[in-house]
Design a protein around this motif. Structure first.
Motif, short mmCIF file in Angstrom:
data_model
loop_
_atom_site.label_atom_id
_atom_site.label_comp_id
_atom_site.label_asym_id
_atom_site.label_seq_id
_atom_site.Cartn_x
_atom_site.Cartn_y
_atom_site.Cartn_z
N UNK A 112 0.83 -1.20 0.00
CA UNK A 112 0.00 0.00 0.00
C UNK A 112 0.87 1.25 0.00
N UNK A 113 0.26 2.37 -0.40
CA UNK A 113 0.90 3.67 -0.26
C UNK A 113 -0.08 4.60 0.46
N UNK A 114 0.43 5.65 1.03
CA UNK A 114 -0.41 6.58 1.77
C UNK A 114 -1.14 7.53 0.82
N UNK A 115 -2.15 8.17 1.36
CA UNK A 115 -2.88 9.19 0.60
C UNK A 115 -1.91 10.30 0.18
N UNK A 169 1.32 10.08 -0.40
CA UNK A 169 2.17 9.59 -1.50
C UNK A 169 1.39 9.52 -2.80
N UNK A 170 0.15 9.06 -2.75
CA UNK A 170 -0.67 8.97 -3.96
C UNK A 170 -0.94 10.36 -4.52
N UNK A 171 -1.24 11.31 -3.65
CA UNK A 171 -1.49 12.68 -4.10
C UNK A 171 -0.26 13.28 -4.77
N UNK A 172 0.91 13.05 -4.19
CA UNK A 172 2.15 13.56 -4.78
C UNK A 172 2.41 12.91 -6.13
N UNK A 173 2.20 11.61 -6.21
CA UNK A 173 2.40 10.88 -7.46
C UNK A 173 1.47 11.39 -8.56
N UNK A 174 0.21 11.61 -8.21
CA UNK A 174 -0.79 12.01 -9.18
C UNK A 174 -0.86 13.53 -9.38
N UNK A 175 -0.07 14.25 -8.57
CA UNK A 175 -0.03 15.71 -8.63
C UNK A 175 -1.40 16.33 -8.41
N UNK A 176 -2.08 15.83 -7.37
CA UNK A 176 -3.38 16.37 -6.97
C UNK A 176 -3.38 16.59 -5.46
N UNK A 177 -4.40 17.24 -4.98
CA UNK A 177 -4.55 17.49 -3.55
C UNK A 177 -4.93 16.18 -2.84
N UNK A 178 -4.51 16.05 -1.61
CA UNK A 178 -4.85 14.86 -0.82
C UNK A 178 -6.36 14.68 -0.70
N UNK A 179 -7.10 15.77 -0.65
CA UNK A 179 -8.57 15.68 -0.56
C UNK A 179 -9.16 15.01 -1.79
N UNK A 186 -7.55 1.42 7.68
CA UNK A 186 -6.99 0.92 8.93
C UNK A 186 -7.32 1.98 9.96
N UNK A 187 -8.35 1.74 10.73
CA UNK A 187 -8.85 2.79 11.61
C UNK A 187 -9.38 3.92 10.76
N UNK A 188 -8.85 5.11 10.97
CA UNK A 188 -9.27 6.25 10.16
C UNK A 188 -8.35 6.48 8.97
N UNK A 189 -7.25 5.75 8.91
CA UNK A 189 -6.30 5.90 7.79
C UNK A 189 -6.82 5.24 6.53
N UNK A 190 -6.57 5.88 5.42
CA UNK A 190 -6.87 5.31 4.10
C UNK A 190 -5.53 4.96 3.47
#
Length: 85
Positions: A13-16, A18-28, A44-48
């Motif tokens: 898995x990757x974090x939100x 990391x995914x936002x940075x990779x895709x060049x978009x906002x974490x939201x 995992x709990x509140x983590x995506x």
């Protein structure tokens, strides 16, 4: 993290962030795509956490870019719109 690093990573898995940075978009935008069922993820709990291999597959699918009626194309379109704004 770059797309090349994502492809060769052995992480499940990757974090939100990391995914936002990779895709060049906002974490939201990434969180919204997950909540809307457009990005493969686990909670995992509140983590995506984004499922790495499924994200790679989604990004590597040529049909996702040329078939706007598919869910994966909707995901890419959402992410591209966020990147443009």
């Amino acid at each position: 993290m770059t797309l090349s690093e994502l492809r060769t990573s052995d992480r499940a898995v990757i974090t939100v962030t990391e995914a936002a940075a990779l895709l060049e978009v906002d974490e939201r935008t990434v969180r919204r795509a997950c909540v809307d069922g457009q990005l493969p993820h686990v909670r995992v709990g509140v983590r995506i956490l984004i499922l790495r291999q499924q994200l790679v597959d989604l990004l590597d699918t040529p049909a996702a870019l040329s078939a706007p009626q598919t869910e994966s194309a909707g995901t890419l379109r959402l992410l591209q719109e966020e990147r443009a704004s």
